[in-house]
Enzyme design. Structure first.
Site, PDB file in Angstrom:
ATOM      1  N   ASP A 118       0.996  -1.244   0.043  1.00 47.91           N
ATOM      2  CA  ASP A 118      -0.111   0.083   0.112  1.00 47.91           C
ATOM      3  C   ASP A 118       0.897   1.156   0.025  1.00 47.91           C
ATOM      4  OD1 ASP A 118      -1.910   2.009   0.292  1.00 47.91           O
ATOM      5  OD2 ASP A 118      -2.876   1.006   1.997  1.00 47.91           O
ATOM      6  N   ASP A 327      -2.217   6.288  -5.936  1.00 46.28           N
ATOM      7  CA  ASP A 327      -2.493   5.365  -5.021  1.00 46.28           C
ATOM      8  C   ASP A 327      -2.552   4.184  -5.593  1.00 46.28           C
ATOM      9  OD1 ASP A 327      -3.427   4.404  -2.457  1.00 46.28           O
ATOM     10  OD2 ASP A 327      -5.424   4.369  -3.246  1.00 46.28           O
TER      11      ASP A 327
END
Length: 447
Positions: A118, A327
């Site tokens: 992440d 992201d």
């Protein structure tokens, strides 16, 4: 896990041949921090994952259904007043969708774990032996690692980890040792309780010593990534910060297409082996949320037309958290509603077809000649990104239906963020250079 949809791609580090198929042997090059990537639905998946029974467009719709929670999480991060001192305010929910996971070795000797990767999260956590409520049968066993140790409340990292801390504020004895416990909410319906710990982290041929992470002892709910999470954000608890000079704050990845069956992408750690001729754009710093990778998106073009978007819908504002971030955890790129509608309307105008909605996508049409589909270009400061057609449209495998693979930020999310998501990043080399505050993007077919 029945109520939570994971669409994982695995970053394979082991140099061993996978026994179930000789063609699944992925090797780490000696002296190189280059990791391979395979798909959970492919024959090379180490998990017995159910294969998608419906079309790929429905698979992506299922994945994108978790984007609202993801954007809500990102939005909550940028409005946090003191994230470095109070990592998560009481009642905040942490949500990171597990689109990509990295295969690591935790401890000494190394214990193999698959951890969600992440770029918008910093701290790592893994389920540990004796965990109550954990969904995975693979648990990290601290007692078998000769390098494992818990972190005391007096250590600075204890105040940097997100969540509610269980440390005494008064009455502590000088020289005493109190472990740093914390509780963290995750995914709306889930939470976990963990001990902040240190151990060796193995990545390909590298070892990061004394890596700080949360050792989970109990889980409530079904949304916790089954084998933990590894943060590649910009904060003090992230892999880039904890690895220090080992990677010099540089990493890059190339994500394969969702539709590939046999394919391999890569995660490159450190400056060695990164593209030399790559255009870059500055990374912007938000002191209220230093972990996110903000970039300056100045405009968007559809074909030869520069889409008229009011500057305030793209502008970076550290006070409100507005702007654009890159992201890895969001599935499809999302723009704030006025910006998205302007892009969508220009796209529809140039395609000139009959449009319908399907799930998160509101611009679906019968695609017969992709040569006439206009190119969408994202204009960043100092760099333009022309999205390939496979990063622009998502197709149905059963019909000639295609949908514009971009959407508006959900109405129920008070988000001021534009998010460049992983579907638009596929088959591109995305390089993050945190030391020099820049991100680069170059075309690279990594299927």
């Amino acid at each position: 896990m029945a109520t939570y949809f994971f669409f994982f791609i695995f970053l394979i580090i082991s140099t061993k041949t996978l026994a179930y198929d000789d063609s699944c042997a992925f090797n780490s090059k000696k002296g190189n921090s280059d990791l391979s990537v395979i798909h959970i639905y492919g024959k090379c998946s180490p998990f017995n994952s159910p294969k998608p029974s419906s079309s790929w467009i429905n698979t992506v719709i299922n994945m994108a259904s978790k984007d609202p929670q993801r954007l809500s999480y990102l939005s909550s991060l940028v409005v946090s007043k003191k994230p470095t001192n109070v990592p998560i305010a009481s009642g905040q929910q942490l949500f990171n969708i597990g689109n990509y996971v990295v295969r690591v070795k935790m401890g000494t000797p190394g214990q193999q774990m698959y951890m969600v990767l992440d770029t918008s999260n910093d701290a790592a956590f893994v389920p540990c032996s004796g965990c109550v409520g954990c969904s995975s049968n693979t648990l990290f066993a601290p007692s078998t690692s000769t390098t494992y140790g818990s972190v005391d409340c007096s250590v600075p990292e204890c105040t940097q980890v997100r969540g509610s801390l269980s440390c005494p504020t008064t009455g502590s004895v000088v020289g005493s040792s109190t472990a740093c416990f914390f509780n963290q909410s995750y995914g709306g319906d889930s939470s976990f309780y963990a001990t902040l710990s240190r151990d060796s982290l193995g990545l390909a041929n590298d070892v990061v010593p004394n890596y700080a992470f949360g050792c989970i002892s109990s889980v409530s709910g079904s949304s916790i990534p089954p084998q933990g999470l590894l943060g590649l954000g910009r904060g003090s608890m992230s892999l880039m910060s904890q690895s220090g000079s080992l990677y010099s704050g540089v990493f890059s990845y190339c994500l394969p297409s969702f539709k590939s069956y046999y394919f391999s992408g890569s995660l490159k750690l450190g400056p060695v082996g990164q593209p030399r001729n790559i255009k870059t754009t500055p990374l912007l710093k938000n002191p209220r949320r230093p972990s996110l990778y903000y970039v300056n998106l100045t405009s968007v073009s559809v074909g030869r037309v520069s889409v008229p978007i009011a500057p305030e819908h793209l502008a970076f504002d550290p006070n409100t958290g507005a702007g654009t971030v890159i992201d890895s955890g969001t599935v499809i790129t999302r723009f704030v509603q006025p910006a998205y509608e302007a892009i969508r309307d220009e796209f529809r105008k140039q395609v000139n077809g009959t449009f319908s909605s399907l799930g998160a996508f509101d611009t679906c049409f019968v695609s017969q000649n992709e040569a006439v589909i206009p190119t969408i270009t994202l204009h960043f400061e100092g760099m333009d990104l022309k999205l390939p057609i496979e990063n622009t449209l998502i197709h149905s495998s059963a019909t000639p239906l295609a949908c514009l693979a971009i959407a508006s930020a959900p109405n129920n999310v008070n988000s001021v963020l534009n998010v460049i998501a992983n579907l638009q990043q596929q088959n591109l080399r995305i390089m993050f250079d945190t030391a020099n505050s820049r991100v680069g993007i170059a075309r690279e077919v990594c299927n």
